[in-house]
Enzyme design. Structure first.
Site, short mmCIF file in Angstrom:
data_model
loop_
_atom_site.label_atom_id
_atom_site.label_comp_id
_atom_site.label_asym_id
_atom_site.label_seq_id
_atom_site.Cartn_x
_atom_site.Cartn_y
_atom_site.Cartn_z
N SER A 12 45.66 63.30 2.78
CA SER A 12 46.00 61.93 3.17
C SER A 12 47.46 61.66 2.82
O SER A 12 48.07 62.36 2.00
CB SER A 12 45.10 60.93 2.44
OG SER A 12 45.43 60.87 1.07
N LYS A 80 41.97 57.46 -11.32
CA LYS A 80 40.80 56.58 -11.24
C LYS A 80 39.67 57.21 -10.41
O LYS A 80 38.52 56.80 -10.52
CB LYS A 80 41.18 55.22 -10.67
CG LYS A 80 41.51 55.19 -9.18
CD LYS A 80 41.91 53.77 -8.75
CE LYS A 80 42.25 53.69 -7.27
NZ LYS A 80 41.10 53.92 -6.40
N ASP A 81 39.99 58.23 -9.58
CA ASP A 81 38.97 58.89 -8.76
C ASP A 81 38.32 60.07 -9.45
O ASP A 81 37.36 60.64 -8.92
CB ASP A 81 39.59 59.39 -7.45
CG ASP A 81 40.06 58.26 -6.55
OD1 ASP A 81 39.51 57.15 -6.66
OD2 ASP A 81 40.99 58.48 -5.75
N SER A 125 35.14 48.18 -2.68
CA SER A 125 34.98 48.43 -4.12
C SER A 125 33.96 47.48 -4.73
O SER A 125 34.06 46.26 -4.60
CB SER A 125 36.33 48.25 -4.81
OG SER A 125 36.17 48.07 -6.21
N LEU A 126 32.97 48.04 -5.43
CA LEU A 126 31.98 47.21 -6.13
C LEU A 126 32.65 46.35 -7.19
O LEU A 126 32.31 45.18 -7.39
CB LEU A 126 30.94 48.11 -6.81
CG LEU A 126 29.83 48.71 -5.95
CD1 LEU A 126 28.98 49.62 -6.82
CD2 LEU A 126 28.97 47.63 -5.33
N ARG A 127 33.63 46.92 -7.90
CA ARG A 127 34.32 46.20 -8.96
C ARG A 127 35.10 45.00 -8.41
O ARG A 127 35.00 43.88 -8.95
CB ARG A 127 35.28 47.17 -9.69
CG ARG A 127 36.16 46.52 -10.74
CD ARG A 127 37.19 47.51 -11.26
NE ARG A 127 38.03 48.03 -10.18
CZ ARG A 127 39.09 47.41 -9.67
NH1 ARG A 127 39.45 46.22 -10.14
NH2 ARG A 127 39.79 47.94 -8.69
N ARG A 128 35.86 45.22 -7.34
CA ARG A 128 36.63 44.12 -6.75
C ARG A 128 35.69 43.06 -6.17
O ARG A 128 35.93 41.85 -6.30
CB ARG A 128 37.56 44.67 -5.67
CG ARG A 128 38.68 45.53 -6.21
CD ARG A 128 39.42 46.27 -5.11
NE ARG A 128 40.47 47.13 -5.66
CZ ARG A 128 40.92 48.21 -5.04
NH1 ARG A 128 40.41 48.58 -3.87
NH2 ARG A 128 41.87 48.94 -5.60
N ARG A 145 36.34 50.29 4.52
CA ARG A 145 36.48 51.68 4.10
C ARG A 145 37.55 52.38 4.93
O ARG A 145 37.97 51.90 5.97
CB ARG A 145 35.15 52.42 4.21
CG ARG A 145 34.05 51.76 3.38
CD ARG A 145 32.74 52.53 3.46
NE ARG A 145 31.68 51.80 2.79
CZ ARG A 145 31.45 51.85 1.49
NH1 ARG A 145 32.22 52.59 0.71
NH2 ARG A 145 30.46 51.17 0.95
N VAL A 148 44.30 54.04 3.29
CA VAL A 148 45.05 52.80 3.12
C VAL A 148 45.55 52.27 4.46
O VAL A 148 45.41 51.08 4.77
CB VAL A 148 46.24 53.03 2.16
CG1 VAL A 148 47.10 51.78 2.09
CG2 VAL A 148 45.73 53.40 0.78
N ARG A 151 42.75 50.84 6.65
CA ARG A 151 42.21 49.58 6.12
C ARG A 151 43.14 48.41 6.42
O ARG A 151 42.69 47.31 6.76
CB ARG A 151 41.97 49.71 4.61
CG ARG A 151 40.67 50.44 4.26
CD ARG A 151 40.44 50.46 2.78
NE ARG A 151 41.24 51.47 2.10
CZ ARG A 151 41.67 51.38 0.85
NH1 ARG A 151 41.42 50.30 0.15
NH2 ARG A 151 42.37 52.36 0.30
N CYS A 237 25.81 56.14 -13.25
CA CYS A 237 25.59 55.13 -12.21
C CYS A 237 26.88 54.40 -11.92
O CYS A 237 27.54 53.90 -12.84
CB CYS A 237 24.53 54.14 -12.67
SG CYS A 237 24.29 52.74 -11.57
#
Length: 525
Positions: A12, A80-81, A125-128, A145, A148, A151, A237
């Site tokens: 990418s 972070k990945d 993102s679940l966190r965002r 998804r 960058v 999106r 998880c």
């Protein structure tokens, strides 16, 4: 310094940007380097099962395997990945100085929607998602998804969306941050967000020494605390977890958060320790969250996971473990194979040219006859794994392609002679024999096995299905709805899928692993 350090990277734009930063820094120290973009897990082979090596991360797995196969010397990742536990034999060789840690809101027209009860925000993102809903509970979050660039384009193209959330480091590094954007300083970032990490083999002293010169100690300390906090909470998880550590005046400041997926429940923790006295910081903060309802929150998140992907071919344990931990999958054979008896008349003399397009045909041949009885002068086949099985059980393959159509085109130009014997199924496709016969090549078809539909109705929670042949598509649609995403192993399978499904995706290479990678990319990008 004669060794050239091979730098593995995804292909990418952002991944290549990060790899080039590492390349530039290593070369500034006098090292020779070479970029090696690594495409697909399906093209790589390991002697040991993935689960034995601890290979798990969706974005890092391909590079891990390439390194263990000695195709690359180091790999460059967005930290972070990277899973908090690295595979056996692979170590963190360096962390570069951290960039912008923030999340960024990119909006389309103006910021007035922030004061409105109704607004549509896009993020995958679940966190965002959880932190936004915690702050703006009446807003709607939609899934977003892709890489960058794609999106950002999706945001511009969708007239109903007000804004989307991105990592500031990602859009900043490749120079595409729009003016209509601002950092969300209230949103706690993902653990290690904004940091670039280099991995290497544990026993490669030359590379470890070279990379150690790039390591930024302050970034390493802070990201290690954040990742340990994540590791202590997660338990395998994926959950809405944020963490940020920074050093100021010889003190380490930490803040972390765990939320429910809908943002309605939130547990925060903050802590300050003197630099050098921070060894138990991550453990203390994780225990603090767990004791204040974090365990119950994590248990609820785990129990809410539903089957999302169904494979129309039974998957091995190795293959099942390739799925991202947040994807629930099931599998079953929707096609049953019955091997036929192959009459000796087809093999009484040495056969000059043989075509084999599947492992089932190979299995039929070796079930009926020994390798000594299978006297084939030239063997042509379809698929890397079919080729490997042929060469392990029957003999050398003269040429292989990744599709029957490509093999037919090759044979038209290069076949020795004008006749071929084609070992196939009763449901074989017409492309290969038709192309050959149109070019005056005689095809003798031998039905080596029979293909029978064996599908059933899958759970309503299934959102997407993995297909490996036109027959698996036909078997599935006999009992199931057509409003799922079809992940296909190749163009031939996709052609059949398009007759029944609106959303059809094709794997980069025709392997089960590549289809799994396609699924992972959709659900986690």
């Amino acid at each position: 310094m004669s060794k050239t350090i091979r730098i593995g990277t995804r292909d990418s734009e952002l991944a290549l940007w990060q790899a080039n930063i590492v390349k530039t820094q290593l070369e500034a120290l006098g090292h020779k380097t070479k970029l090696v973009p690594v495409k697909s897990t399906g093209d790589l082979v390991l002697d040991k099962p993935l689960y034995e090596l601890g290979i798990t991360g969706i974005f890092t797995r391909t590079l891990d395997i390439a390194m263990l196969n000695d195709d690359i010397d180091i790999a460059v990742h967005s930290l972070k990945d990277v899973p908090t536990v690295l595979p056996k034999g692979i170590i963190q060789a360096a962390v570069l100085k951290r960039g912008n840690v923030n999340d960024t809101l990119v909006f389309k027209h103006n910021e007035e929607f922030l004061a409105s009860k109704k607004a549509v925000i896009a993020t995958g993102s679940l966190r965002r998602r959880a932190q936004w809903l915690n702050r703006f509970p009446s807003h709607t979050i939609v899934d977003l998804r892709g890489n960058v660039n794609s999106r950002l384009q999706k945001l511009q193209d969708n007239e109903h969306w007000n804004a989307a959330i991105f990592a500031a480091a990602g859009i900043g590094r490749i120079g595409i941050r729009p003016e209509e954007s601002f950092n969300l300083d209230w949103m706690i970032p993902a653990p290690a967000q904004g940091a670039i990490m280099i991995t290497a083999l544990e026993n490669d002293e030359f590379v470890k020494t070279a990379c150690a010169e790039l390591n930024h100690e302050e970034t390493e300390i802070c990201t290690s605390i954040e990742r340990e906090f994540l590791n202590k909470l997660e338990g395998g998880c994926t959950a809405p977890i944020g963490a940020l550590a920074y050093i100021k005046d010889e003190e380490i400041h930490f803040k972390g958060v765990l939320l429910s997926e809908d943002g309605s429940k939130r547990i925060d923790v903050t802590r300050v320790k003197k630099l050098g006295e921070h060894k138990d910081m991550a453990q203390f903060c994780a225990d603090f969250v767990i004791e204040r309802g974090g365990k119950r929150l994590m248990d609820n998140i785990k129990s809410s996971k539903k089957t999302t992907v169904f494979s129309t071919k039974s998957l091995t344990e190795d293959q099942r473990l390739l799925f991202h931990e947040n994807i629930a999958s099931e599998s079953s054979d929707f096609i049953k194979i019955s091997l036929n008896r192959i009459h000796p008349r087809f093999l009484k003399n040495e056969v000059e040219n043989v075509i084999i397009t599947s492992k089932n045909a190979v299995q039929s041949l070796i079930t009926n006859y020994s390798a000594l009885e299978l006297q084939f002068k030239n063997i042509y086949c379809v698929g890397r794994r079919t080729k490997r099985l042929v060469e392990n059980t029957i003999g050398k393959v003269k040429h292989s392609e990744n599709s029957a159509k490509k093999l037919a085109s090759y044979l038209v130009d290069y076949l020795e002679g004008t006749e071929v014997m084609y070992f196939c199924s009763d449901l074989r496709l017409d492309d290969l024999p038709n192309i050959l016969e149109e070019n005056n090549i005689k095809v003798t078809e031998v039905e080596a096995y029979q293909t029978k539909f064996d599908g059933f109705k899958v759970a309503d929670s299934v959102e997407s299905v993995m297909f490996y042949s036109p027959s698996t598509v036909e078997s599935f649609v006999q009992n199931n709805k057509s409003n799922v995403i079809a992940f296909c192993i190749g163009e031939t399978t996709a052609k059949e899928a398009r007759k029944h499904f609106e959303d059809v995706r094709i794997a980069k290479v025709p392997t089960v692993e590549s289809v799994i990678e396609l699924v992972n990319t959709h659900y986690t990008s």
